[in-house]
Design a protein around this motif. Structure first.
Motif, PDB file in Angstrom:
ATOM      1  N   ASN A   1       0.812  -1.216   0.000  1.00 57.36           N
ATOM      2  CA  ASN A   1       0.000   0.000   0.000  1.00 57.36           C
ATOM      3  C   ASN A   1       0.849   1.272   0.000  1.00 57.36           C
ATOM      4  O   ASN A   1       0.322   2.376  -0.103  1.00 57.36           O
ATOM      5  CB  ASN A   1      -0.918   0.035   1.228  1.00 57.36           C
ATOM      6  CG  ASN A   1      -2.046  -0.966   1.117  1.00 57.36           C
ATOM      7  OD1 ASN A   1      -2.538  -1.214   0.013  1.00 57.36           O
ATOM      8  ND2 ASN A   1      -2.435  -1.556   2.211  1.00 57.36           N
TER       9      ASN A   1
ATOM     10  N   ASN B   1      -1.892  -3.945  -4.327  1.00 56.70           N
ATOM     11  CA  ASN B   1      -2.779  -5.094  -4.135  1.00 56.70           C
ATOM     12  C   ASN B   1      -3.724  -5.314  -5.323  1.00 56.70           C
ATOM     13  O   ASN B   1      -4.269  -6.389  -5.484  1.00 56.70           O
ATOM     14  CB  ASN B   1      -3.555  -4.982  -2.815  1.00 56.70           C
ATOM     15  CG  ASN B   1      -4.171  -3.625  -2.620  1.00 56.70           C
ATOM     16  OD1 ASN B   1      -4.224  -2.821  -3.557  1.00 56.70           O
ATOM     17  ND2 ASN B   1      -4.620  -3.342  -1.418  1.00 56.70           N
ATOM     18  N   ALA B   2      -3.904  -4.297  -6.164  1.00 55.98           N
ATOM     19  CA  ALA B   2      -4.757  -4.477  -7.347  1.00 55.98           C
ATOM     20  C   ALA B   2      -4.152  -5.539  -8.276  1.00 55.98           C
ATOM     21  O   ALA B   2      -4.865  -6.266  -8.959  1.00 55.98           O
ATOM     22  CB  ALA B   2      -4.925  -3.161  -8.078  1.00 55.98           C
TER      23      ALA B   2
ATOM     24  N   ASP C   1      -4.371  -9.151  -6.221  1.00 55.96           N
ATOM     25  CA  ASP C   1      -5.711  -9.725  -6.118  1.00 55.96           C
ATOM     26  C   ASP C   1      -6.083 -10.448  -7.414  1.00 55.96           C
ATOM     27  O   ASP C   1      -6.663 -11.528  -7.386  1.00 55.96           O
ATOM     28  CB  ASP C   1      -6.723  -8.621  -5.796  1.00 55.96           C
ATOM     29  CG  ASP C   1      -8.061  -9.200  -5.390  1.00 55.96           C
ATOM     30  OD1 ASP C   1      -8.087  -9.993  -4.436  1.00 55.96           O
ATOM     31  OD2 ASP C   1      -9.064  -8.891  -6.046  1.00 55.96           O
ATOM     32  N   VAL C   2      -5.727  -9.830  -8.540  1.00 55.46           N
ATOM     33  CA  VAL C   2      -5.994 -10.455  -9.841  1.00 55.46           C
ATOM     34  C   VAL C   2      -5.173 -11.738  -9.980  1.00 55.46           C
ATOM     35  O   VAL C   2      -5.690 -12.796 -10.339  1.00 55.46           O
ATOM     36  CB  VAL C   2      -5.674  -9.460 -10.983  1.00 55.46           C
ATOM     37  CG1 VAL C   2      -5.695 -10.155 -12.331  1.00 55.46           C
ATOM     38  CG2 VAL C   2      -6.645  -8.295 -10.965  1.00 55.46           C
TER      39      VAL C   2
END
Lengths: 456, 297
Positions: A109, A421-422, A425-426
């Protein structure tokens, strides 16, 4: 700032009694004079339950309690949540621009929140810290953006990928130590399958485990360390690079074409999978340092508690992830680091006295008081290096794990401490599908690359 | 009209003020703000960039979202048939003269809907468990261990498997609604039907069902609304997995908003869930209305 060292011996008895810990468990925080009086919020995830057996959490709570004791004029408002809830809650608070004064920042983050001006730039403060010379500089990398550092790396530096195996069971299968290659593990799995035992237990029910506790190290064996650094620095590397796709391909093969792992690996969590190891249904287990501390605490507990098994405890062995046949890099590597850092809400800077108090707290939570506590009580290391760690008072397993973690193996990066994290997560969602054989490694790589280009 | 006991307009207004204010604050305000945020690129934090309809264009091409929408429709259909259908049949059985201990049946039937969805998810996880689950245990016991499998890892079955607990949980809930509706039907009608020689099935189909039509319509609406926002038990059981095989819209919105820190697009998904739910409810009501009108005519 005037400094005086206070050894909070009263704390020792209180902490040991309340937490049921090793006698003498206390943290000696440096007591600096702080001008601030009033409230200071802190949000973290070292819950009392988590602290039982987990050195990092125990050390964090103990150091925080000692700091509170040393600064009675400051009211510390603690908000403690379990890790999964913490992540959601802190993301919500960040979105609302309502972060607590002091909180734990997750590596991935850093960039997003630093760009938004949510976290205070601690670069100068860290460089001025009295403990600066003892800091393990490598731990700052995930919290550094554009040459600015946004947090004091916290808790203990632990591996995310360790193979924990039962020496006796592997000896019966004809292996004195854990095999160094997957080919040998496959061969061994024939023996274990006949016995009705899983060769290696693994749990990816939460979707993040396949990434943090497996791919992050396996990928390094194919790509080498520079590839990931290039990905972080956006200097040319891509998820679709051949070496990374090869790592994904090997990972898919191991989970879909061999019978090494428990068939329910995609449904159960790491907490479930380690129980397979503890109960003897699996000859080995792959997980992180948090799983190691749980397994050791469960099997090695001195009390007559259910699950205690001194013999099985003595047979615990540690190994790095086996090397794939076509991988060429770092066969002795394991991903280790600090995933979180103590960060300060940039709004705190409006009150310089409060900021000084927050910085002092961050510094102590990650300073020598914390490091000495976890070294002496758990044989673990934190941000601040402790000169000599006397391991002689620890049992053999703790000593072995310390040496395995910090001495005998080569470190590599934890993927999801970086980027955003985008992307993860994928990738994590696709990995779960890929390990069921329903999507190709190439597609997984392309989707991850698309997410990387769109979000990083 | 009993004007003497009719409260003044001011009194009605004051009584309603608190619930209406709460409703506006907890439902209406978030809905409007989500609608506003859906036009921004917002990765969390104070900075938002207006990007017009970009989120909505992304949504139109987002396969995962439409797959999740398909799963919601699957849930709606399965639950209308499963929850309301079975509830109606059970009510007919409970109301039959042959059944004893009616109150006990009603109480136990309603019991599952009082359990939190999270506990329920955990319980059903144990039932489906590969090693210790009752299903695989039963299959092994009858000598069909070849049929044993990791149930929740089966992409083709997983939607059905997460729907079963939902159906089981809410049968009792609809039973109570339907029971109260049937209780309001004049018993004389049933008695005269019996004198005319109607059997239980005929009574249910030709008397009960038409007379509780409006209640059934409410049940269908509740069922659709509930399943378009399904989240908790699926989250506990599979987290939408394996991969996205049991992903539903609300969970995808949650994942985008909190796991991917993409609040703008997450808001856009929330608006889409709202609009699609209204469309599905409206469509179903229209369809039922038309079908019943044709029948009456």
């Amino acid at each position: 700032m005037k400094k005086r060292q206070i050894i909070s011996t009263a704390m020792a008895a209180a902490m040991a009694a309340s937490l049921g810990l090793t006698a003498g468990a206390a943290a000696d925080v440096a007591v600096n004079d702080l001008a601030y009086t009033g409230e200071l919020e802190i949000m973290h995830y070292s819950t009392a339950e988590e602290a039982e057996g987990n050195g990092g959490s125990d050390g964090f709570r103990t150091t925080l309690a000692a700091w509170k004791e040393a600064h009675p004029e400051i009211t510390v408002n603690e908000n403690v949540l379990a890790n999964a809830e913490y992540k959601t809650q802190i993301a919500t608070l960040a979105a609302a621009d309502d972060l607590p004064d002091v909180f734990l920042l997750q590596g991935m983050n850093t960039i997003d929140w630093a760009e938004q001006g949510l976290v205070y730039d601690l670069t100068d403060t860290i460089k001025a810290s009295p403990y600066y010379d003892n800091y393990n500089q490598a731990y700052f990398t995930p919290f550094t953006y554009n040459d600015s550092i946004y947090g004091y790396p916290v808790l203990t530096g632990g591996t995310c990928t360790v193979v924990i195996y039962d020496k006796a069971m592997w000896a019966e299968a004809g292996y004195d130590t854990f095999p160094g290659t997957w080919e040998e593990v496959e061969k061994a799995s024939e023996y274990f399958n006949e016995q009705g035992i899983y060769t290696i237990a693994f749990g990816n029910g939460g979707k993040w485990q396949a990434n943090s506790d497996f791919l992050s190290t396996l990928g390094n064996r194919y790509t080498g360390g520079d590839w990931f650094i290039s990905l972080i620095e956006k200097s040319g590397a891509a998820f679709t690079d051949e070496a990374f796709v090869k790592a994904l391909t090997e990972m898919q093969r191991l989970f879909t074409e061999t019978s090494i792992f428990n068939e329910d690996f995609n449904v159960v969590t790491n907490e479930d999978a380690r129980e397979y190891y503890i109960s003897g249904s699996a000859a080995a287990f792959i997980g992180g340092n948090w799983d190691e501390s749980y397994i050791a605490a469960t099997l090695g507990g001195t009390d007559e508690v259910e699950g205690t098994d001194p013999e099985k405890f003595a047979n615990i062995g540690f190994a790095v992830l086996p090397q794939p046949a076509d991988a060429t890099e770092a066969p002795n590597s394991q991903n280790i680091g600090l995933g979180y850092a103590v960060a300060i809400n940039s709004k705190v800077a409006e009150d310089p006295d409060k900021l000084a108090a927050a910085i002092d707290l961050a510094q102590e939570l990650t300073g020598p008081a914390f490091s000495s506590f976890v070294a002496e009580n758990y044989a673990l290391g934190g941000l601040t290096m402790v000169d000599e760690v006397d391991l002689s008072s620890f049992d053999q397993i703790t000593q072995d794990f310390y040496n395995w973690s910090y001495v005998d193996t080569e470190p590599c990066e934890i993927y999801d401490s970086y980027l955003t994290n985008a992307v993860w997560d994928v990738l994590n969602t696709d990995l779960q599908t890929m390990l069921n054989g329903e999507i190709t490694p190439q597609e997984v790589a392309e989707n991850a690359q698309a997410a990387y280009e769109a979000n990083y | 009209m009993l004007t003497t006991i009719k409260p003044k307009g001011k009194t009605i207004f004051l009584y309603l003020l608190i619930p209406v204010a709460m409703f506006v604050f907890t439902v209406f305000v978030p809905l409007v703000t989500a609608f506003v945020y859906s036009f921004f690129e917002w990765k969390g934090g104070p900075q938002k960039t207006f990007n017009g309809l970009e989120n909505y264009i992304t949504l139109l091409h987002d396969n995962t979202f439409w797959k999740a929408f398909g799963h919601n429709i699957y849930l709606v259909v399965a639950c209308i048939i499963g929850q309301i259908g079975i509830a109606f049949v059970l009510v007919m059985m409970v109301n039959s003269k042959l059944v004893r201990f009616k109150t006990i049946h009603r109480t136990f039937g309603f019991f599952p809907s009082t359990i939190s969805a999270v506990c329920l998810g955990l319980i059903w996880n144990m039932i489906y468990h590969n090693q210790y689950g009752i299903i695989n245990w039963f299959l092994r016991a009858i000598g069909r261990s070849d049929l044993c499998q990791v149930w929740l890892n089966n992409t083709k079955l997983v939607m059905l498997l997460v729907t079963i607990p939902l159906i089981w949980q809410y049968i009792g809930y609809y039973m109570v609604i339907i029971l109260s509706a049937i209780a309001s039907i004049d018993t004389d009608i049933f008695e005269s039907a019996e004198l005319d020689g109607a059997n239980g099935f005929q009574k249910a189909l030709h008397i009960t069902l038409p007379l509780i039509k409006n209640t059934m319509l409410v049940c269908v609406t509740l069922c659709i609304a509930g399943n378009m926002k399904a989240f908790d038990n699926i989250y506990v059981m599979t987290k939408g997995g394996p991969g996205t095989a049991s992903m539903v819209m609300a969970m995808y919105g949650y994942q985008v908003s909190f796991n991917q820190s993409n609040m703008g697009y997450g808001s856009c998904i929330s608006v889409a869930i709202f609009v699609l739910s209204l469309l599905v409810i409206g469509g179903t009501r229209g369809l039922i209305g038309r079908l019943t009108r044709e029948k009456e005519a």
